[in-house]
Scaffold this active site. Sequence first.
Site, short mmCIF file in Angstrom:
data_model
loop_
_atom_site.label_atom_id
_atom_site.label_comp_id
_atom_site.label_asym_id
_atom_site.label_seq_id
_atom_site.Cartn_x
_atom_site.Cartn_y
_atom_site.Cartn_z
N LYS A 52 -106.09 -52.83 -21.42
CA LYS A 52 -105.17 -53.43 -20.44
C LYS A 52 -104.13 -54.29 -21.17
CE LYS A 52 -108.62 -53.37 -16.75
NZ LYS A 52 -109.59 -54.10 -15.90
N GLN A 96 -112.52 -59.68 -15.40
CA GLN A 96 -113.19 -58.42 -15.65
C GLN A 96 -114.64 -58.46 -15.14
OE1 GLN A 96 -111.60 -55.75 -16.71
NE2 GLN A 96 -113.36 -54.39 -16.88
N ASP A 119 -105.85 -57.00 -9.05
CA ASP A 119 -106.98 -56.06 -8.94
C ASP A 119 -107.16 -55.60 -7.49
OD1 ASP A 119 -108.36 -55.15 -11.19
OD2 ASP A 119 -109.42 -57.06 -11.45
#
Length: 293
Positions: A52, A96, A119
């Site tokens: 990412k 994460q 997200d």
Amino acid sequence: MELLDGKYVSEKLKQEIAVEAAEVLAKIGRKPHLVAILVGNDGGSETYVASKMKNCEKVGFKSTLVRFTTDVTEAELLAKIDEINKDAEVDGLIVQLPLPNHISPEKITEQIDYRKDVDGFHPVNLGRMQRNLPCFIPATPYGITMMLQEYNIETSGKHCVVVGRSNIVGSPMSILMARNAHPGNCTVTICHSRTPDIKKFTLDADILIVAIGKKNFITADMVKPGAVIIDVGMNRETSETTKSGYKLFGDVDFENVAPISSWITPVPGGVGLMTIIGLLKNTLVSVKKEVYS
Ligand code: GUN
């Protein structure tokens, strides 16, 4: 059988994102900025977060990685999220997953300002997505819809079977495919660990989306000839033959399923690359204030 080529589509979309990132820089004097929080050293999470960050740099975004050891307390993590929420020069914040057991993923997800939740996991974004309102769409389902769009895969009126009901993929994917939108307008069935005889459902799928985390879970006898197969599996196995020391496998027995499918995503080189695009797109939408002002 034709490949839904995540490498080709993601590279093409990254070029478009880079152009928009340069426009943002010219307009507001700074780059779009994504912050990722990583707790611990899980091998898979390390790899995904590194990818990412690397892709942010590639398209001209700023990226910041905030690391914590696994003994970080929930309170410390919540305080850090608050601090980043208040930073006007941060456009997107992700934590994460998975997190250590002593930290509630629900509390962490809800602490993130929904206007920076690139997200798309915050209940505000999920609720808005379900109602077809502007929102951040979870990165993996978003990436899959971009892939379907790129290859002009017809979804309207099709039976889409989603195997897996996770908050990250299966659940939001099922909402997207059922929405009155394109891609969408499917009749959707969700199968999960308590579904008896999953094969009964998968055999009827025009579009089969598999996110269950089990190597070779979908075999050729479970697939209708001509189906579109989307394999979200990222099953890592150690390997002595690869440079990285591991090999990635999907949830679908590619070798035997590919010949009977119409379209199929490979692993690697399929959905995983598109997830990054979903995240980059959401960060761009955030800095441009296209969803929330
Ligand atoms: N873990 C696995 N997939 C994801 C994702 O898309 N976002 C975050 N934050 N964690 C993940």
